[in-house]
Design an enzyme around this catalytic site. Structure first.
Site: not given
Length: 778
Positions: A463, A660
């Site tokens: 990420d 996430d």
């Protein structure tokens, strides 16, 4: 047992006493899983713990304890939690005291066995060991007298020192099962009874030659008292060494538990006093002097210092902390005197959470252990069969004058050498030490399965925001126009933005606070969604916004030379540009180094982000990532993980945010940053405590080293049993005339277990290779 989705299920983790080998663990695990109301059970021989999931409507902890006892073992139920401040001394816990008592009894029994076994061995084998002593004994005792003295000394070794082994074998046998002590007990008792029979009824073995018993030229009787004494002594020594070595594999947990100081300096009614840690309460004010450990989690109220957090986070350098900063119990205050307010106690502290996670991980089983467990469960009965076949083979095909002796020696040697302890310890000890070492480096592994899967990771998905970057926009540049100073421009902008929750607004206000600029009174502040904000300050209209907003106002904003990830905001006062500011989510200082470390390990790195592609690509270029997937929604991240998994690539996802969580759960290994959200950490089986991306490469290295150790241990354990059993059975005798002594077989069995544990202990010295921690600084 199957339960409906609505059936409440609870879990209990208990220490188990009385397990002596992997087959013990397999037998108990099978018994627990077949207990009504138990949905799952895992018994770990290396940690001597059982994790049991059960339905409270059908079972209680006390009933489960009775089930364990019925199977021939004992379980120590957890003590009820007294409260938030309940911090029991780990060395005084019921399991620690029971383990210590068991160790002391084992040591006493070994001492007795060793003292009595030495003269037995000298009497039986003195001629081969020390001829002078043998001649001296021969001048005092005849052959028969020597045998009777051996009998006299061996009996307490078997009955007193060996009673625990025999009792355990009997207890297991009553349940129709067998374990390591079954092999030991049968071998030791068989050698003892054979020797007694030969001594009392020599004619059964020598016939007409019995009259010559005791003469040097006479035939030899199958008298093996030294075998019985030596076997029990060596087994007790092996158990003693194994107990010590196994405790050392749990050194990481012990070290974490010992981080808590015994006392704390607390303010009471205006005075400062030293009190026991258990008397601390929430919101107490504590004082920590240089060199002292922080007693519990809290917030600094006064003073500045640098904290050594290495034991909890793996960070080698002290970290600066000041007023308002959260600090973790167990860390060391290195330089300054600080005063803190207690915010967390007992089980909710970071230290206690880490200990629980590591303990849970060490109680789980990776898939590779299932092979060893299945073998260990049936190994002892197979060995008993091999020993019986060995005895019959020597009885049938051995020479008539010594077939009883040879059959007895060979079958007893098979029983002694074939214990599956090394096989049972091969996997759990390596994972035990590996997860413990990970905790010391700030890597929390929630289950052993994740560590095994981490070994085969070939792709890491990262990420961007909060993972590669700090996740917190920071004001990086202030450019005032003529007539304005930096401080004045920042003060006016912060005053207008002070009521906003937008990350950019927070960055501007934070920068103003750092410069200690007082906020000005403002009126009529309103947000313009997607553009900016406007308001009145000192009777002048102030408008703050992005380039599109200012262009709409007819105020062009310079947009040349924008750095990767930078957002530029203009400040207009009464329709004239007063200046502009740049806000950027800065890269973490270690991001480039972390990506380089992953590439060095041969791992493919891809960035996944919801950010716009141009900004994402600029960040990727800066850190050395060549593949970028941008403008993604949370579910799309998860879909991309699955897409790569279909290419038969081991995929790890690294993230820190709410968005996430689906991808972390989908990945083969989810790795959450400890600086991120609780949901992200709950969705991932591995958490990096300090949020340092370099630890991703460390995790993969640790997983590879741990699995290499597991394979080494399994290879040794399989090879040991594959080679030793045929040799003990006498396979080499027709070619070499050599038959393995049961004494040597016992020693080899004990050493095999110790060697497996010792190999696993090498993981305690694991260090990540460069450039993970040593190239560059934070």
């Amino acid at each position: 047992m199957n339960t409906s989705p609505t059936t409440p299920v609870e879990s209990i983790d208990v220490p188990i006493l009385g397990m002596h080998c992997a087959s013990c663990a397999a037998r108990l695990e099978s018994a627990l899983r077949n207990t009504p109301g138990v949905t799952d059970a895992t018994v770990n021989f290396a940690t001597a713990r059982a994790t049991i999931r059960y339905t409270p409507a059908q079972q209680s902890p006390e009933q489960l304890q009775e089930r364990v006892r019925d199977t021939g073992f004992d379980a120590i139920l957890p003590q009820p939690q007294a409260g938030l401040d309940d911090l029991p001394d780990p060395n005084q816990s019921p399991e620690a005291l029971a383990e210590l008592a068991e160790y002391r009894e084992l040591r006493h029994r070994f001492a007795l066995a060793a003292i009595l076994s030495v003269p037995v061995v000298l009497l039986a084998m003195g001629g081969h060991l020390i001829p002078a002593i043998d001649r001296w004994i021969g001048s005092i005792l005849t052959g028969n007298q020597r045998f009777f003295v051996e009998w006299l000394l061996t009996t307490p070794v078997l009955v007193i020192a060996g009673r625990g082994l025999i009792a355990d074998a009997w207890r297991v046998g009553r349940h129709g099962s067998a374990n390591m002590n079954t092999l030991v007990a049968i071998g030791a008792i068989a050698a003892y009874l054979l020797s007694v029979a030969a001594l009392l009824q020599p004619q059964w073995f020598l016939g007409e030659h019995a009259a010559h018993l005791g003469h040097a030229s006479g035939p030899m009787l199958p008298i093996y008292f030294e075998v019985t004494a030596s076997i029990i002594t060596l087994i007790l020594l092996g158990n003693l060494l194994q107990s010590g070595a196994t405790r050392r594999t749990r050194s990481a947990i012990t070290s974490l538990m010992n981080l808590r100081p015994a006392t704390a300096r607390v303010e009471r009614h205006g005075d400062w006093a030293e009190i026991p840690l258990r008397e601390i309460r929430l919101n107490d004010r504590l004082e920590i002097r240089p060199g002292e450990r922080v007693p519990t989690d809290g917030t600094i109220r006064d003073g500045e210092t640098a904290l050594d957090e290495s034991m909890l986070t793996g960070e080698p350098l002290p970290v600066e902390r000041g007023p308002g900063d959260r600090i973790i119990g167990g860390t060391i205050n290195t330089i300054g005197r600080i005063r803190m307010e207690v915010t967390t106690l007992g089980r909710d502290t970071m230290l206690q959470q880490i200990i629980r996670i590591v303990q849970q991980a060490q109680g789980t089983k990776p898939p590779i252990q299932q092979i060893a467990d299945r073998i260990a469960a049936v190994f002892v009965p197979i060995v008993l069969g091999i020993a019986a076949v060995t005895f019959l083979a020597w009885w049938i095909w051995g020479s008539p004058e010594n077939r009883i002796a040879m059959a007895s020696l060979a079958s007893i040697s098979v029983l002694m050498i074939a214990c599956p302890c090394a096989l049972g310890l091969a996997t759990p000890t390596a994972f035990l030490v590996g997860t413990g070492r990970g905790a010391q480096l700030g890597i929390l592994v929630r289950n052993a399965v994740a560590l095994q899967h981490a070994e085969r990771i070939g792709m890491v998905l990262l990420d961007k925001t909060g993972t590669l970057t700090e996740g917190k926009p920071t004001l990086t540049e202030i450019h005032p126009e003529s007539g304005w100073s930096e401080s004045q421009l920042l003060q006016w902008a912060a005053s207008i933005e002070s009521g906003s929750e937008h990350p950019i607004a927070k960055a501007i206000v934070a920068a103003s606070a750092e410069r200690q600029l007082a906020l000005l009174p403002v009126d009529s502040v309103r947000a313009i969604p997607g553009k900016g904000v406007e308001g009145i300050c000192r009777d002048r209209r102030v408008q703050i916004g992005n380039a599109r907003y200012l262009n709409e106002l007819g105020i062009p904003l310079p947009m040349d030379e924008i750095a990767p990830g930078e957002t530029r905001m203009g400040v207009a006062v009464d329709g004239t540009l007063a200046g502009w500011m740049s806000v950027r989510d800065p890269l973490k200082a270690t991001s480039r180094e972390a990506v380089a470390a992953l590439h060095q390990l041969g791992v493919r790195v891809v960035m996944l982000t919801g950010d716009q592609r141009p900004a994402a690509e600029r960040i990727a270029e800066e850190v050395g990532i060549r593949e970028v997937r941008a403008e993604l929604l949370p579910h799309e991240k998860s879909d991309i993980v699955a897409e790569y998994q279909h290419q038969n690539i081991g995929v790890a996802m690294v993230g820190d945010g709410l968005n996430d969580a689906p991808a972390l759960a989908q990945a083969d290994v989810g790795i959450a940053l400890g600086t991120g959200t609780d949901l992200a950490m709950e969705s991932a089986p591995i958490t990096l405590v300090r949020g340092d991306l370099r630890a991703v490469a460390t995790t993969l290295q640790l997983a590879r080293q741990t699995m290499a150790t597991v394979r080494q241990n399994l290879a040794f354990a399989f090879a040991y049993n594959a080679l030793s059993i045929p040799i003990a059975a006498g396979l080499l005798y027709p070619f070499t005339g050599w038959l393995l002594s049961p004494i040597l077989a016992s020693a080899a069995m004990a050493l095999s277990s110790i060697s497996v544990i010792t190999n696993a202990l090498r993981l305690r010295r694991f260090q990540p290779s460069q450039p993970v921690f040593e190239r560059g600084t934070d």
